[in-house]
Design an enzyme around this catalytic site. Sequence first.
Site, mmCIF file in Angstrom:
data_model
loop_
_atom_site.group_PDB
_atom_site.id
_atom_site.type_symbol
_atom_site.label_atom_id
_atom_site.label_comp_id
_atom_site.label_asym_id
_atom_site.label_seq_id
_atom_site.Cartn_x
_atom_site.Cartn_y
_atom_site.Cartn_z
ATOM 1 N N ALA A 89 -6.400 -0.697 -4.061
ATOM 2 C CA ALA A 89 -6.201 -1.713 -5.080
ATOM 3 C C ALA A 89 -7.230 -2.823 -4.891
ATOM 4 C CB ALA A 89 -4.794 -2.290 -4.981
ATOM 5 N N GLU A 138 -3.079 7.224 -3.791
ATOM 6 C CA GLU A 138 -1.947 7.410 -4.706
ATOM 7 C C GLU A 138 -2.410 7.967 -6.050
ATOM 8 O OE1 GLU A 138 1.423 4.197 -3.707
ATOM 9 O OE2 GLU A 138 -0.550 3.308 -4.052
#
Length: 260
Positions: free
Chosen positions: A68, A114
């Site tokens: 992220a 992810e």
Amino acid sequence: MSDINASILRQDIGDGTVVLQLNRPAQRNALSLALRRELAAHCQVLDADRNCKVVVITGDHAAFAAGADLAEFAHTDGAGLRALDFAALWRPVAALQKPLIAAVEGYALGGGCELALHADIIIAAENAILGFPEVKLGILPGAGGTQRLVRAIGKYRALKLLMTGDFITGHEAVELGLVTEAVPPNQVLMRALELAAELCKRPPLALCAIKEVVLNAADLPLEEALEIEREKLFFLFDTQDKVEGISAFFEKRTAEFKGQ
């Protein structure tokens, strides 16, 4: 190819394969809010595009996605993070009905790993670096990592990776069952496209049905899961592709599936 200034570049290969390339090389393809929004929009558009049969997501040689973009929410509290509603941006990726292949080179960490776990098939470089370092930041994987990882490799191996934040190579990831294949670094996208081309020759309705049954029924009691499987089989028996597939088998020719 899409606008070079976009966070994601789209390339239509021509055989039904669409490549989505994460395009933030200076940030190692960190998943910014803008990138997440673009990815969600692409997945929604491609799901409705009959010319698209398989989607390949990739990054560059240095990174699939290094995680992220921490700069965007480093000072955000729980309420602020909830308001960002990242889950809404992940749903179109998870809900993509068509086969999704991740071609992973370089780093695939945290949210990047992810993202790869959202794929149906993962092709990784043997020297790719995968992992979930969130615990070292005092947080946890929040885009399905704790759930998809344990379903992929089992509770005990998943907990070790999640709790230590240790990294593994693409070669090690194959042994754990985290990725489908590990290949030399210069062959990752080529292998992903080769596999995508093979899937593009398969009947689209059957591919979508297989994906739906596997993803939606895997955690149900066996009898319920088998019922869902049977219903999809009955549905496919009413398609033109089923007629074409069986006719081609008996006529010893290559089937021409139309997704009908």
